[in-house]
Design a protein around this motif. Structure first.
Motif, mmCIF file in Angstrom:
data_model
loop_
_atom_site.group_PDB
_atom_site.id
_atom_site.type_symbol
_atom_site.label_atom_id
_atom_site.label_comp_id
_atom_site.label_asym_id
_atom_site.label_seq_id
_atom_site.Cartn_x
_atom_site.Cartn_y
_atom_site.Cartn_z
ATOM 1 N N GLU A 90 7.521 8.487 -20.973
ATOM 2 C CA GLU A 90 6.287 7.715 -20.826
ATOM 3 C C GLU A 90 6.205 7.049 -19.457
ATOM 4 O O GLU A 90 5.139 7.017 -18.839
ATOM 5 C CB GLU A 90 6.199 6.667 -21.937
ATOM 6 C CG GLU A 90 5.932 7.247 -23.318
ATOM 7 C CD GLU A 90 5.935 6.171 -24.397
ATOM 8 O OE1 GLU A 90 6.325 5.010 -24.071
ATOM 9 O OE2 GLU A 90 5.552 6.472 -25.536
ATOM 10 N N LEU A 93 5.245 9.712 -16.891
ATOM 11 C CA LEU A 93 3.849 10.127 -17.024
ATOM 12 C C LEU A 93 2.895 9.077 -16.452
ATOM 13 O O LEU A 93 1.937 9.411 -15.731
ATOM 14 C CB LEU A 93 3.531 10.401 -18.496
ATOM 15 C CG LEU A 93 4.290 11.566 -19.154
ATOM 16 C CD1 LEU A 93 4.000 11.616 -20.646
ATOM 17 C CD2 LEU A 93 3.943 12.894 -18.491
ATOM 18 N N PRO A 100 -2.519 9.312 -19.254
ATOM 19 C CA PRO A 100 -2.173 10.684 -19.642
ATOM 20 C C PRO A 100 -3.166 11.297 -20.617
ATOM 21 O O PRO A 100 -3.477 12.483 -20.521
ATOM 22 C CB PRO A 100 -0.793 10.518 -20.284
ATOM 23 C CG PRO A 100 -0.260 9.241 -19.736
ATOM 24 C CD PRO A 100 -1.434 8.356 -19.521
ATOM 25 N N TYR A 126 2.729 18.444 -16.727
ATOM 26 C CA TYR A 126 2.474 17.055 -17.116
ATOM 27 C C TYR A 126 1.976 16.986 -18.562
ATOM 28 O O TYR A 126 2.496 16.217 -19.377
ATOM 29 C CB TYR A 126 1.452 16.460 -16.148
ATOM 30 C CG TYR A 126 1.097 15.012 -16.394
ATOM 31 C CD1 TYR A 126 1.714 13.992 -15.677
ATOM 32 C CD2 TYR A 126 0.125 14.664 -17.327
ATOM 33 C CE1 TYR A 126 1.370 12.659 -15.884
ATOM 34 C CE2 TYR A 126 -0.212 13.342 -17.556
ATOM 35 C CZ TYR A 126 0.411 12.341 -16.830
ATOM 36 O OH TYR A 126 0.076 11.028 -17.049
ATOM 37 N N CYS A 127 0.967 17.796 -18.871
ATOM 38 C CA CYS A 127 0.351 17.722 -20.199
ATOM 39 C C CYS A 127 1.267 18.302 -21.281
ATOM 40 O O CYS A 127 1.282 17.815 -22.418
ATOM 41 C CB CYS A 127 -0.992 18.440 -20.189
ATOM 42 S SG CYS A 127 -2.236 17.612 -19.173
ATOM 43 N N TYR A 130 3.730 15.644 -21.940
ATOM 44 C CA TYR A 130 3.068 14.565 -22.689
ATOM 45 C C TYR A 130 2.940 14.930 -24.168
ATOM 46 O O TYR A 130 3.227 14.116 -25.059
ATOM 47 C CB TYR A 130 1.693 14.299 -22.085
ATOM 48 C CG TYR A 130 0.795 13.420 -22.917
ATOM 49 C CD1 TYR A 130 1.054 12.060 -23.078
ATOM 50 C CD2 TYR A 130 -0.329 13.963 -23.547
ATOM 51 C CE1 TYR A 130 0.216 11.257 -23.854
ATOM 52 C CE2 TYR A 130 -1.168 13.170 -24.320
ATOM 53 C CZ TYR A 130 -0.885 11.819 -24.474
ATOM 54 O OH TYR A 130 -1.707 11.029 -25.238
ATOM 55 N N SER A 134 4.948 13.261 -27.407
ATOM 56 C CA SER A 134 4.231 12.686 -28.560
ATOM 57 C C SER A 134 4.787 13.237 -29.864
ATOM 58 O O SER A 134 4.939 12.499 -30.851
ATOM 59 C CB SER A 134 2.735 12.990 -28.446
ATOM 60 O OG SER A 134 2.192 12.438 -27.262
#
Length: 500
Positions: A90, A93, A100, A126-127, A130, A134
């Motif tokens: 986190e 990001l 994000p 990046y995504c 992310y 999660s």
């Protein structure tokens, strides 16, 4: 005059020299600084992102192992590592982009790069990072539940049954076995079993136990929650998408593949060994096999293991010596016991083996013509008993060597290991009916099918093996060949051991 000449020369040079050459020669200092800064930021992004991706891959592997292990401390460790990993990801990001969610869930393609200096590949990384982060953060409540109730691993209640287990049998909870010796004297540590592997099974009568009324404790059965495995697999798929966007020079390690390679290195053949002996292996009824120390198949002392996890013999089964019939398959269950080759025995199985010297396997045949007459006659003419109790006596004779009068020589069920020597083996294997092994009284339904219940499957095989390599751990690579399949032995007095 000289100044006029140089003026015309300068004008000529400015006209004919390409503009892009001039542009290449001159670049503002601010632009050079900007390019250098972008290159440095890109390298920093890939370095930090690749480290986080690798850490998540490693963490997923550790969580998978912890979910299937009875040690609650493993679960506590990965629970703490999960928190640290989620927070670290986190932080990365948010450092790269403040929102994000806004970057990775755009409303349309025009808002794909809102005030972001990241490239398309970097945004994919990046995504993906992310999304996987999660998913992993959602595991925290589940791991907390598994560690609730004073560290008890309340994993799964509906478990698949193993051999000899009934649905009514209780499943051991980890809470009861987590600290079984707390406040008691420590148990001396040992690295090997104090008794030989697979002691002969007593059939047809009740045997005494070492301790009165002692019941062997059942190992816990632990199945990882399906929702946890699904979450971990989804996170791995997201990380695979991130890995595809990295530059080709950035590599990642898969702990699963590493664990598989290490497992094969410890228990399986080397990949080149079947190639070395490919010519021999093209012959029928031949094979190559790694003979392991018997301790590899035994549970380490004073430890808990998940009985649902595949054992070494499950992952690397013994070679088959014939076709399966009614669930029975004769096998070459060869192990090392100390410095001796020995076959693992169960029930009424027994065997005898002899080191016949440096004779190539290719020269052996069904009639054993190249073997000494005394050994040849014994191996070909030996007749096993047809009564159950006599078979048990015969089994003990070959194990101990006592009371033998076979051609005035002692022939055992084990032989001293030597490289590049050929061992001749005669193996007798039996699959007794369950009603004989269990010793339980027959039900009325079973009594009507008594003839079928008394049928047994058996094999009597002469084969030879030759060790061709010895490793530092005491294991051997052996070549083997089936020489003769004799008539299957029968037991004529099984009816005397049926309980009505």
């Amino acid at each position: 005059m000289r100044h006029i000449f140089f003026s015309f020369l300068l004008l000529f040079w400015l006209i004919f020299v390409p503009r892009n050459t001039l542009a290449a020669e001159y670049k503002p200092e601010s632009a050079q600084s900007l390019d250098s800064g972008l290159l440095s930021a890109s390298k920093s992004f890939y370095k930090s992102a690749s480290l986080l991706v690798q850490q998540q891959i490693n963490l997923i592997a550790r969580i998978e192992q912890a979910l299937s292990q009875p040690d609650a401390n493993r679960m506590r460790a990965v629970r703490g590592q999960l928190t640290i990993q989620v927070k670290a990801t986190e932080g990365f990001l948010k450092y790269q982009y403040n929102s994000p969610k806004a970057l990775c869930t755009p409303t349309d393609s025009s808002t794909r790069l809102p005030n972001s200096q990241l490239t398309v590949e970097q945004i994919q990384i990046y995504c993906s990072l992310y999304a996987s982060n999660s998913k992993l953060s959602n595991l925290a409540p589940l791991l907390d539940r598994l560690l609730s109730r004073r560290g008890e691993l309340a994993l799964v209640r509906e478990l698949p049954l193993v051999s000899g287990e009934r649905q009514s049998d209780p499943v051991l909870s980890i809470a009861l076995t987590q600290y079984p010796n707390l406040g008691k004297p420590a148990i001396p540590f040992s690295t090997s079993e104090p008794i030989p592997p697979s002691p002969p099974q007593i059939i047809g009568r009740t045997a005494k136990t070492a301790i009165a009324n002692y019941v062997t404790p059942r190992q816990p059965a632990i199945a990882a929650p399906a929702e946890a495995l699904t979450t971990l697999e989804t996170a791995l798929q997201l990380l695979a998408t991130a890995q595809a966007a990295f530059p080709p020079d950035i590599k990642f390690n898969d702990p699963r593949e590493t664990l598989t390679k290490l497992d094969r290195f410890a228990y399986d053949l080397d990949p080149q060994e079947p190639q070395i002996y490919a010519k021999f292996l093209t012959s029928p009824n031949t094979g190559i096999f790694r003979v392991l120390p018997h301790t590899a198949y035994n549970r380490p002392l004073n430890t808990l293991q998940n009985r649902l996890q595949p054992s070494v013999s499950d992952r690397y089964p013994f070679p088959s010596l014939g076709e399966a019939k009614g669930g029975f398959t004769p096998s070459l269950a060869l192990v090392m016991v100390g410095d001796n080759f020995q076959l693992k025995q169960q029930g009424l199985d027994y065997n005898f083996m002899v080191n016949v010297g440096d004779i190539p396997l290719e020269k052996l045949d069904a009639k054993l013509q190249v073997i000494s007459p005394q050994t040849r006659d014994f191996f070909l003419n030996y007749q096993p008993p047809k009564q159950l109790e006599a078979l048990e006596v015969e089994q003990r004779r070959f194990v101990t060597g006592k009371n033998q009068q076979f051609n005035h020589q002692v022939i055992l069920a084990a032989a001293k290991s030597e490289l590049n020597r050929t061992y001749l083996v005669r193996s007798l294997q039996f699959q007794l009916p369950e009603m004989i092994v269990s010793g339980q009284p027959l039900t009325p339904t079973q009594r009507r099918h008594l003839d079928q219940l008394q049928q047994i499957h058996s094999s009597d095989i002469i084969f030879a093996f030759r060790p061709v390599r010895r490793r530092s751990d005491g294991s051997y690579t052996v070549l083997w060949r089936i020489l003769n399949q004799l008539p299957a032995p029968q037991i004529e007095d099984l009816e005397n051991y049926v309980k009505y």
